[in-house]
Design a protein around this motif. Structure first.
Motif, PDB file in Angstrom:
ATOM      1  N   GLN A   1      25.754  37.471  60.668  1.00 36.28           N
ATOM      2  CA  GLN A   1      26.399  36.340  61.247  1.00 36.28           C
ATOM      3  C   GLN A   1      27.347  36.593  62.679  1.00 36.28           C
ATOM      4  O   GLN A   1      27.244  35.985  63.339  1.00 36.28           O
ATOM      5  CB  GLN A   1      26.969  35.592  60.221  1.00 36.28           C
ATOM      6  N   ALA A   2      28.021  37.627  62.408  1.00 37.21           N
ATOM      7  CA  ALA A   2      29.065  38.023  63.362  1.00 37.21           C
ATOM      8  C   ALA A   2      28.437  38.391  64.647  1.00 37.21           C
ATOM      9  O   ALA A   2      28.939  37.841  65.709  1.00 37.21           O
ATOM     10  CB  ALA A   2      30.028  38.960  62.848  1.00 37.21           C
ATOM     11  N   LEU A   3      27.475  39.118  64.710  1.00 39.43           N
ATOM     12  CA  LEU A   3      26.857  39.498  65.744  1.00 39.43           C
ATOM     13  C   LEU A   3      26.002  38.146  66.679  1.00 39.43           C
ATOM     14  O   LEU A   3      26.028  38.100  67.696  1.00 39.43           O
ATOM     15  CB  LEU A   3      25.764  40.597  65.615  1.00 39.43           C
ATOM     16  N   PHE A   4      25.338  37.393  65.539  1.00 43.80           N
ATOM     17  CA  PHE A   4      25.027  36.203  65.904  1.00 43.80           C
ATOM     18  C   PHE A   4      25.752  35.409  66.838  1.00 43.80           C
ATOM     19  O   PHE A   4      25.604  34.944  67.987  1.00 43.80           O
ATOM     20  CB  PHE A   4      24.060  35.339  64.973  1.00 43.80           C
ATOM     21  N   VAL A   5      26.839  35.131  66.271  1.00 40.75           N
ATOM     22  CA  VAL A   5      27.845  34.214  66.852  1.00 40.75           C
ATOM     23  C   VAL A   5      28.401  34.803  68.097  1.00 40.75           C
ATOM     24  O   VAL A   5      28.570  33.940  69.136  1.00 40.75           O
ATOM     25  CB  VAL A   5      29.233  34.101  65.763  1.00 40.75           C
ATOM     26  N   GLN A   6      28.512  36.043  68.352  1.00 44.97           N
ATOM     27  CA  GLN A   6      28.816  36.692  69.578  1.00 44.97           C
ATOM     28  C   GLN A   6      27.909  36.672  70.479  1.00 44.97           C
ATOM     29  O   GLN A   6      28.422  36.173  71.700  1.00 44.97           O
ATOM     30  CB  GLN A   6      29.353  38.433  69.261  1.00 44.97           C
ATOM     31  N   GLN A   7      26.681  36.673  70.215  1.00 47.97           N
ATOM     32  CA  GLN A   7      25.634  36.829  71.219  1.00 47.97           C
ATOM     33  C   GLN A   7      25.427  35.352  71.655  1.00 47.97           C
ATOM     34  O   GLN A   7      25.205  34.940  72.959  1.00 47.97           O
ATOM     35  CB  GLN A   7      24.462  37.299  70.717  1.00 47.97           C
ATOM     36  N   LEU A   8      25.492  34.361  70.641  1.00 42.22           N
ATOM     37  CA  LEU A   8      25.477  33.018  71.233  1.00 42.22           C
ATOM     38  C   LEU A   8      26.315  32.553  72.080  1.00 42.22           C
ATOM     39  O   LEU A   8      26.215  31.900  73.041  1.00 42.22           O
ATOM     40  CB  LEU A   8      25.193  32.162  69.831  1.00 42.22           C
ATOM     41  N   GLY A   9      27.565  33.024  71.503  1.00 40.04           N
ATOM     42  CA  GLY A   9      28.812  32.640  72.394  1.00 40.04           C
ATOM     43  C   GLY A   9      28.505  32.955  74.086  1.00 40.04           C
ATOM     44  O   GLY A   9      29.066  32.482  74.807  1.00 40.04           O
ATOM     45  N   GLU A  10      28.074  34.371  73.832  1.00 42.78           N
ATOM     46  CA  GLU A  10      27.874  34.750  75.334  1.00 42.78           C
ATOM     47  C   GLU A  10      26.780  34.054  76.082  1.00 42.78           C
ATOM     48  O   GLU A  10      26.845  33.844  77.421  1.00 42.78           O
ATOM     49  CB  GLU A  10      27.599  36.355  75.439  1.00 42.78           C
ATOM     50  N   ILE A  11      25.665  33.475  75.539  1.00 47.58           N
ATOM     51  CA  ILE A  11      24.740  32.704  76.275  1.00 47.58           C
ATOM     52  C   ILE A  11      25.280  31.403  76.632  1.00 47.58           C
ATOM     53  O   ILE A  11      25.032  31.272  77.760  1.00 47.58           O
ATOM     54  CB  ILE A  11      23.766  32.686  75.248  1.00 47.58           C
ATOM     55  N   LEU A  12      26.130  30.911  75.836  1.00 49.22           N
ATOM     56  CA  LEU A  12      26.555  29.707  75.960  1.00 49.22           C
ATOM     57  C   LEU A  12      27.826  29.632  77.101  1.00 49.22           C
ATOM     58  O   LEU A  12      27.892  28.724  78.129  1.00 49.22           O
ATOM     59  CB  LEU A  12      27.502  29.034  74.650  1.00 49.22           C
ATOM     60  N   LYS A  13      28.505  30.720  77.289  1.00 51.57           N
ATOM     61  CA  LYS A  13      29.530  31.030  78.335  1.00 51.57           C
ATOM     62  C   LYS A  13      28.717  31.106  79.563  1.00 51.57           C
ATOM     63  O   LYS A  13      29.254  30.708  80.486  1.00 51.57           O
ATOM     64  CB  LYS A  13      30.234  32.222  78.025  1.00 51.57           C
ATOM     65  N   ALA A  14      27.705  31.824  79.555  1.00 54.40           N
ATOM     66  CA  ALA A  14      26.949  32.268  80.906  1.00 54.40           C
ATOM     67  C   ALA A  14      26.305  30.748  81.277  1.00 54.40           C
ATOM     68  O   ALA A  14      26.232  30.659  82.531  1.00 54.40           O
ATOM     69  CB  ALA A  14      25.660  32.988  80.801  1.00 54.40           C
ATOM     70  N   LEU A  15      25.756  29.954  80.492  1.00 52.44           N
ATOM     71  CA  LEU A  15      25.245  28.648  80.734  1.00 52.44           C
ATOM     72  C   LEU A  15      26.422  27.811  81.483  1.00 52.44           C
ATOM     73  O   LEU A  15      26.229  27.059  82.324  1.00 52.44           O
ATOM     74  CB  LEU A  15      24.629  27.951  79.538  1.00 52.44           C
ATOM     75  N   ASP A  16      27.800  27.986  80.907  1.00 49.91           N
ATOM     76  CA  ASP A  16      28.991  27.111  81.365  1.00 49.91           C
ATOM     77  C   ASP A  16      29.306  27.500  82.721  1.00 49.91           C
ATOM     78  O   ASP A  16      29.756  26.616  83.369  1.00 49.91           O
ATOM     79  CB  ASP A  16      29.909  27.223  80.372  1.00 49.91           C
ATOM     80  N   THR A  17      28.983  28.626  83.051  1.00 45.49           N
ATOM     81  CA  THR A  17      29.243  29.043  84.743  1.00 45.49           C
ATOM     82  C   THR A  17      28.553  28.324  85.704  1.00 45.49           C
ATOM     83  O   THR A  17      29.274  28.220  86.823  1.00 45.49           O
ATOM     84  CB  THR A  17      29.179  30.529  84.754  1.00 45.49           C
ATOM     85  N   GLY A  18      27.627  27.687  85.464  1.00 45.68           N
ATOM     86  CA  GLY A  18      26.870  26.845  86.482  1.00 45.68           C
ATOM     87  C   GLY A  18      25.914  27.755  87.177  1.00 45.68           C
ATOM     88  O   GLY A  18      24.979  27.532  87.971  1.00 45.68           O
ATOM     89  N   LEU A  19      25.850  29.175  86.704  1.00 45.54           N
ATOM     90  CA  LEU A  19      25.005  30.273  87.315  1.00 45.54           C
ATOM     91  C   LEU A  19      23.313  29.839  86.860  1.00 45.54           C
ATOM     92  O   LEU A  19      23.154  29.281  85.980  1.00 45.54           O
ATOM     93  CB  LEU A  19      25.312  31.568  87.163  1.00 45.54           C
TER      94      LEU A  19
END
Length: 162
Positions: free
Chosen positions: A84-102
């Motif tokens: 669960q912890a690794l999944f939350v971290q990886q999902l957070g990184e994906i969502l952060k990348a999407l939020d950048t607008g790149l």
């Protein structure tokens, strides 16, 4: 298990957004990372929101909520997330990348020497071998016809492993 746990919902074809809406109505937290795809049709520019991971929606469930999701017409399989912890971290990184607008998109794991099938365009259904990659998006594909080879340059998202 009385706390929320992440699950990966493998959905039926083209049902990602429908499952997310179903979860919203049932007050079940669901995440569907999407990217923008811009296409031109007869002079008009149209923007689509496409799932970054086609066929999958990420949902948080209490154990008592599982039957409600499983009974939906949109779900093919419910996959357990063991770390669960690794999944939350990886999902957070994906969502952060999407939020950048790149520009973020799923990069197919198609490398030199892979046998692939063209999934769209005029050559749809034709199979060939990857000769060379040009960055993340462009592939030089070798097509074998009647004992002769021809090469064509295509976008990686037009290909699938065969």
């Amino acid at each position: 298990m009385s706390e929320l746990a992440w699950f990966v919902a493998h959905v039926r074809p083209r049902c990602e957004k429908k499952l997310k809406q179903y979860c919203a109505r049932a007050e079940i937290p669901a995440t569907l990372p999407c990217y923008r795809s811009v296409r031109k049709y007869r002079g008009k520019t149209v923007t689509f929101e496409k799932p970054l991971f086609p066929g999958y929606v990420f949902i948080q469930l209490l154990s008592r909520q599982k039957p409600k999701v499983v009974q939906s017409d949109y779900l093919a399989n419910l996959l357990v997330v063991h770390d669960q912890a690794l999944f939350v971290q990886q999902l957070g990184e994906i969502l952060k990348a999407l939020d950048t607008g790149l520009e973020v998109y799923l990069a197919p794991d198609i490398g030199v020497g892979c046998r692939v099938k063209i999934k769209s365009g005029a050559l749809r259904g034709v199979e060939g071998w990857v000769e060379k990659r040009y960055g993340m998006t462009t592939v030089l594909l070798r097509l074998d016809f009647i004992g002769q080879a021809a090469a064509v340059k295509l976008q990686a998202d037009e290909l699938e492993l065969s």
